[in-house]
Design an enzyme around this catalytic site. Structure first.
Site, PDB file in Angstrom:
ATOM      1  N   ARG A  58       1.173  -1.311   0.196  1.00  0.00           N
ATOM      2  CA  ARG A  58      -0.124  -0.038   0.151  1.00  0.00           C
ATOM      3  C   ARG A  58       0.799   1.337   0.067  1.00  0.00           C
ATOM      4  O   ARG A  58       0.514   2.247  -0.425  1.00  0.00           O
ATOM      5  CB  ARG A  58      -1.020  -0.154   1.037  1.00  0.00           C
ATOM      6  CG  ARG A  58      -2.042   1.174   0.935  1.00  0.00           C
ATOM      7  CD  ARG A  58      -2.925   1.037   2.381  1.00  0.00           C
ATOM      8  NE  ARG A  58      -2.486   1.742   3.191  1.00  0.00           N
ATOM      9  CZ  ARG A  58      -1.875   1.114   4.481  1.00  0.00           C
ATOM     10  NH1 ARG A  58      -1.962  -0.137   4.565  1.00  0.00           N
ATOM     11  NH2 ARG A  58      -1.336   1.695   5.363  1.00  0.00           N
ATOM     12  N   ASP A 190      -9.171  17.643 -14.048  1.00  0.00           N
ATOM     13  CA  ASP A 190      -9.504  16.445 -14.609  1.00  0.00           C
ATOM     14  C   ASP A 190      -9.073  16.314 -16.030  1.00  0.00           C
ATOM     15  O   ASP A 190      -9.767  16.782 -16.850  1.00  0.00           O
ATOM     16  CB  ASP A 190     -11.040  15.822 -14.350  1.00  0.00           C
ATOM     17  CG  ASP A 190     -11.157  14.215 -14.879  1.00  0.00           C
ATOM     18  OD1 ASP A 190     -10.302  13.818 -15.725  1.00  0.00           O
ATOM     19  OD2 ASP A 190     -11.911  13.659 -14.252  1.00  0.00           O
ATOM     20  N   LYS A 215      -8.777   5.014 -19.024  1.00  0.00           N
ATOM     21  CA  LYS A 215      -9.537   5.515 -20.264  1.00  0.00           C
ATOM     22  C   LYS A 215      -8.013   5.729 -21.376  1.00  0.00           C
ATOM     23  O   LYS A 215      -7.449   4.355 -21.415  1.00  0.00           O
ATOM     24  CB  LYS A 215      -9.780   6.797 -20.048  1.00  0.00           C
ATOM     25  CG  LYS A 215     -11.050   7.008 -18.856  1.00  0.00           C
ATOM     26  CD  LYS A 215     -12.135   5.999 -19.309  1.00  0.00           C
ATOM     27  CE  LYS A 215     -12.992   5.888 -17.948  1.00  0.00           C
ATOM     28  NZ  LYS A 215     -13.495   7.152 -17.310  1.00  0.00           N
TER      29      LYS A 215
HETATM   30  C1  LIG Z   1     -13.960   7.534 -16.154  1.00  0.00           C
HETATM   31  C2  LIG Z   1     -13.633   8.811 -15.579  1.00  0.00           C
HETATM   32  C3  LIG Z   1     -13.355   9.329 -14.266  1.00  0.00           C
HETATM   33  C4  LIG Z   1     -13.513   8.293 -12.972  1.00  0.00           C
HETATM   34  O1  LIG Z   1     -12.500   7.313 -13.342  1.00  0.00           O
HETATM   35  P1  LIG Z   1     -12.619   5.582 -12.842  1.00  0.00           P
HETATM   36  O2  LIG Z   1     -11.324   4.871 -13.335  1.00  0.00           O
HETATM   37  O3  LIG Z   1     -13.687   5.213 -13.452  1.00  0.00           O
HETATM   38  O4  LIG Z   1     -12.642   5.862 -11.097  1.00  0.00           O
HETATM   39  C5  LIG Z   1     -13.328  10.555 -13.890  1.00  0.00           C
HETATM   40  N1  LIG Z   1     -13.099  11.549 -14.775  1.00  0.00           N
HETATM   41  C6  LIG Z   1     -13.476  11.312 -16.172  1.00  0.00           C
HETATM   42  C7  LIG Z   1     -13.534  12.442 -17.265  1.00  0.00           C
HETATM   43  C8  LIG Z   1     -13.919  10.045 -16.490  1.00  0.00           C
HETATM   44  O5  LIG Z   1     -13.871   9.787 -17.777  1.00  0.00           O
END
Ligand SMILES: *Cc1c(COP(=O)(O)O)cnc(C)c1O
Length: 400
Positions: A58, A190, A215
């Site tokens: 961790r 983000d 992604k």
């Molecule tokens: C998928 C996504 C998230 C969340 O990510 P996870 O890996 O599913 O927890 C946050 N922001 C955006 C823009 C996303 O496409």
């Protein structure tokens, strides 16, 4: 460490390839929960951070470090110093690990109205129950951010996502940074949709860049993961401590798969962008389509801003059909090559319906405020031969 000046593709193919005892050309997976010490003194030196070493899964492992450093090297390509990176077990783990140590009861998070839905729910519904206030602003309109900042008290974080899921609306990153600096707030972005290949917010003064590595960064749909990148040593330490306490770490296998994906990020993104523009142009000209939202189209409201802060326009797009919800359902049930699935950024094309899928937990009022109509369809354009993607959409579109 001084950042060298290799190009993006060279960094993507090499960064994080640290030396290992076996001389394996690709870093092995360190699938181990704990790490032995040569002696008590050796262990103590690691605990005291007087020497490098690993302690317990961790608290870090070589795969997570290599992958985090690779993402950091890409995000900080043009910074004098490589920023710090942390790998998390999901994008949401990255978001909560960043936000929780930055705010206490009585503080305020100012965020875009339109956001990844779970992030929005965290800020708008979950954290207010713990006394952390939330004020939203309309991302494309910085006058609305000024209004929000004029009314909110103790603003500690301004949180943005650009381009935003699923409407592709942009927020002016430099404009947000300027306003945050004036009040001493931390800017968190983000950067999942753009990836560092298209947009490097830290170079524009943003404090923290977050990714869902699920992604484009991993890119093949095999991993759920997240990353936190910051050039600020104090912030990095804060997030690392939070990660150790809240526990949202990534496993070594997922870190390894993510790094394997990063090796081809630049090549994939090039094809993603090229295909997405062709698909957007096809849709914009189709009689069944009411409107296409893609930053690369000249008809897109914020095309100029996209050109200013992005190197290309990405592969996410959404569109409204003239036939509304029914036509959208028909299209999604009729596609054969595109997969009807949430998530995005995989090598293959994904199609989904935000109102009934990713954004269904939001109230209809929140959806409307985010610009998500009931008939909006979202596409994550893959790297297939583009004529095949277009042919698949063509046979599923119904002219009304
Ligand atoms: C998928 C996504 C998230 C969340 O990510 P996870 O890996 O599913 O927890 C946050 N922001 C955006 C823009 C996303 O496409």
């Amino acid at each position: 460490m001084k950042n060298h000046k290799n190009g993006f593709g060279t960094i993507a193919t090499h960064a994080g390839n640290e030396a290992n005892e076996t001389h394996a050309h690709v870093q092995p997976i360190y699938q181990s929960s704990t790490y032995g010490f040569d002696s008590v003194e050796f262990g103590q030196a690691i605990w005291r951070e007087e020497r490098d070493g690993y302690i317990y899964g961790r608290l870090g492992n070589p795969n997570n470090d290599a992958t985090a450093q690779a993402i950091a090297a890409l995000e900080g390509k043009n910074l004098a110093e490589r920023p710090y990176g942390l790998l998390c077990g999901s994008g949401m783990a990255a978001i909560s690990t960043v936000i929780l140590p930055l705010v206490n009861a009585g503080d305020t998070i100012v965020s875009q109205q339109a956001l990844y839905s779970y992030a929005y729910n965290l800020f708008a519904y979950h954290l207010p129950q713990k006394g952390i206030q939330h004020v939203a602003f309309h991302g494309p309109d910085l006058n609305d951010l000024d209004r929000a900042l004029a009314t909110a008290e103790n603003v500690k974080v301004i949180y943005i996502e650009t381009p935003v899921n699923p409407t592709m609306a942009l927020t002016d990153i430099r404009g947000v940074v300027e306003r945050a600096k004036a009040i001493g707030a931390t800017v968190v972005i983000d950067n999942t949709f753009a990836t560092p290949y298209l947009q490097r917010p830290l170079e524009m003064g943003v404090d923290v860049s977050i990714h869902s590595t699920t992604k484009y960064l991993s890119g093949h749909g095999g991993v759920v993961g997240g990353a936190i990148i910051t050039p600020d040593a104090q912030l990095h330490r804060k997030f690392m401590t939070a990660l150790f306490h809240y526990g949202g770490v990534a496993g070594p296998m997922d870190a390894w798969l993510t790094l394997l994906g990063i090796r081809t990020l630049h090549v994939r993104m090039e094809r993603h962008c090229e295909n997405a523009l062709a698909v957007a142009e096809f849709l914009a000209a189709h009689p069944a389509v009411e409107k296409v939202y893609y930053p690369g189209l000249e008809s897109f409201d914020q095309h100029e801003l996209a050109k200013r802060q992005m190197d290309d326009f990405g592969a996410m797009l959404s569109f409204e059909l003239k036939g509304g919800y029914a036509a959208g359902a028909t299209l999604m049930n009729n596609v054969k090559l595109c997969s009807l699935a949430v998530s995005l950024g995989t090598v293959d094309t994904l199609i989904q319906h935000p109102a009934s899928m990713t954004h269904f937990r939001l109230s209809p009022a929140d959806r409307a405020a985010m610009g998500i109509s009931e008939g909006l369809v979202r596409l994550s354009v893959g790297i297939e031969d583009v004529q095949d993607i277009i042919a698949d959409l063509e046979q599923g579109l119904v002219v009304v």
